[in-house]
Design an enzyme around this catalytic site. Structure first.
Site, PDB file in Angstrom:
ATOM      1  N   ARG A  59      43.485  41.043  49.379  1.00 51.22           N
ATOM      2  CA  ARG A  59      42.305  40.272  48.952  1.00 51.22           C
ATOM      3  C   ARG A  59      42.207  38.931  49.673  1.00 51.22           C
ATOM      4  O   ARG A  59      41.848  37.910  49.093  1.00 51.22           O
ATOM      5  CB  ARG A  59      42.311  40.057  47.424  1.00 51.22           C
ATOM      6  CG  ARG A  59      42.288  41.349  46.620  1.00 51.22           C
ATOM      7  CD  ARG A  59      41.040  42.176  46.888  1.00 51.22           C
ATOM      8  NE  ARG A  59      41.052  43.434  46.164  1.00 51.22           N
ATOM      9  CZ  ARG A  59      41.488  44.595  46.660  1.00 51.22           C
ATOM     10  NH1 ARG A  59      41.944  44.649  47.911  1.00 51.22           N
ATOM     11  NH2 ARG A  59      41.467  45.686  45.945  1.00 51.22           N
ATOM     12  N   GLU A 113      39.825  37.417  40.867  1.00 51.45           N
ATOM     13  CA  GLU A 113      39.272  37.955  42.104  1.00 51.45           C
ATOM     14  C   GLU A 113      37.853  37.412  42.257  1.00 51.45           C
ATOM     15  O   GLU A 113      37.337  37.253  43.351  1.00 51.45           O
ATOM     16  CB  GLU A 113      39.256  39.490  42.021  1.00 51.45           C
ATOM     17  CG  GLU A 113      39.293  40.186  43.346  1.00 51.45           C
ATOM     18  CD  GLU A 113      39.556  41.674  43.221  1.00 51.45           C
ATOM     19  OE1 GLU A 113      38.590  42.439  43.406  1.00 51.45           O
ATOM     20  OE2 GLU A 113      40.688  42.067  42.948  1.00 51.45           O
ATOM     21  N   SER A 139      36.531  44.435  39.411  1.00 56.86           N
ATOM     22  CA  SER A 139      37.817  43.932  38.912  1.00 56.86           C
ATOM     23  C   SER A 139      37.769  42.414  38.848  1.00 56.86           C
ATOM     24  O   SER A 139      37.547  41.754  39.863  1.00 56.86           O
ATOM     25  CB  SER A 139      38.958  44.379  39.819  1.00 56.86           C
ATOM     26  OG  SER A 139      39.090  45.775  39.813  1.00 56.86           O
TER      27      SER A 139
END
Length: 289
Positions: A162, A282, A212
């Protein structure tokens, strides 16, 4: 026309959470020239703009934002295929890119089929799902940096979980070239259908969300930690921890961004108090909460 300017544009129209106040200044870019012109305007104003695509990973404050917003979707939608290489502009939607790969019997992008974002955001954060990530297929990335367009290698992007180097500086993703493999069209479709069914059965796709909400903590799964903390179905205002998948915070009932933000913080506190694990978002938080 290289770009359009909108004043007091509701950001709820441009985020998948369907929340957020107004952007005082909102630019819709139509080409590279428009991007350069608007960036020059922002530079003259002394402000750093917010670059967006589909808004699938953003939580924008209900108070709105004063920084200029630049929407790249209309400028960089191109998808082209040469041999086993697929080029996709930053504004192209991932599902459309995956479909183009499938239609040309190219395998490697199946994982991206159900991700609701655009290529730019996916490259920026090295998006992934079902054991696939952008870093696995990226060959090179077109960027705008230090006043010029350039192409860098996938290695130069410093992809990790990420993360990419674009997060660390004034880098705008323009497009990506992906190295794919020839595959059996039926097998590719079968895999895409399988991932779609898994998402449908395990994720709360019927509600607005940003996918998410939290990154996967090392050695753990965020959704399981949240579930084991007894937070399935926990609500603050119109925001809810999805009982279907606890890794998702959803806009269950006309939530505000503050509802979502407060629930994020509540979940982080509860998981830390119970397991000593810090959950990192996130989702990118924009503005004052």
């Amino acid at each position: 026309m290289n770009f359009e300017l909108f004043k007091n544009e509701p950001m709820s129209k441009h985020t998948t959470f369907r929340t957020g106040g107004n952007a005082e200044v909102y630019y819709k870019i139509y080409n590279r020239e428009g991007l350069v012109e608007v960036l020059d305007i922002c530079k003259d104003m002394g402000v750093k703009p917010l670059i967006i695509g589909n808004g699938s990973n953003l939580l924008v404050s209900d108070k709105g934002i004063s920084i200029p917003v630049i929407d790249l979707r209309s400028a960089f939608e191109e998808i082209k295929i040469e041999g086993n290489n697929l080029y996709a502009g930053a504004g192209a939607v991932l599902s459309k890119v995956s479909t183009a790969a499938y239609e040309n019997s190219l395998s490697g992008l199946e994982f991206a089929f159900g991700i609701p974002g655009t290529v730019g955001g996916a490259v920026y954060m090295n998006a992934g799902a079902y054991n696939g990530e952008i870093k696995d297929i990226a060959v090179s990335v077109d960027i705008f940096r230090n006043g010029k367009f350039e192409t860098v290698t996938a290695e130069e992007m410093s992809f990790s979980y990420r993360h990419s180097m674009a997060m660390e500086g004034d880098v705008i993703i323009i497009g990506v070239t992906c190295g794919l493999k020839k595959g059996d069209k039926e097998e590719i479709k079968k895999m895409m259908d399988d991932f779609t069914e898994r998402r449908r059965s395990k994720q709360p796709l019927e509600y607005p969300s940003a996918g998410s909400t939290f990154k996967r903590p090392e050695g753990f799964f965020a959704g399981k930690l949240i579930m084991d903390s007894g937070l399935a179905g926990k609500e603050i205002g119109g925001a809810m921890v999805s009982p279907k998948h606890c890794g998702f915070i959803i806009n269950h009932n006309n939530a505000t961004s503050k509802d979502v933000y407060d629930l994020i913080r509540y979940v982080q506190d509860e998981v830390y108090n119970k397991f000593g694990v810090s959950l990192e978002t996130e989702v990118k938080l924009i503005g004052e909460f």
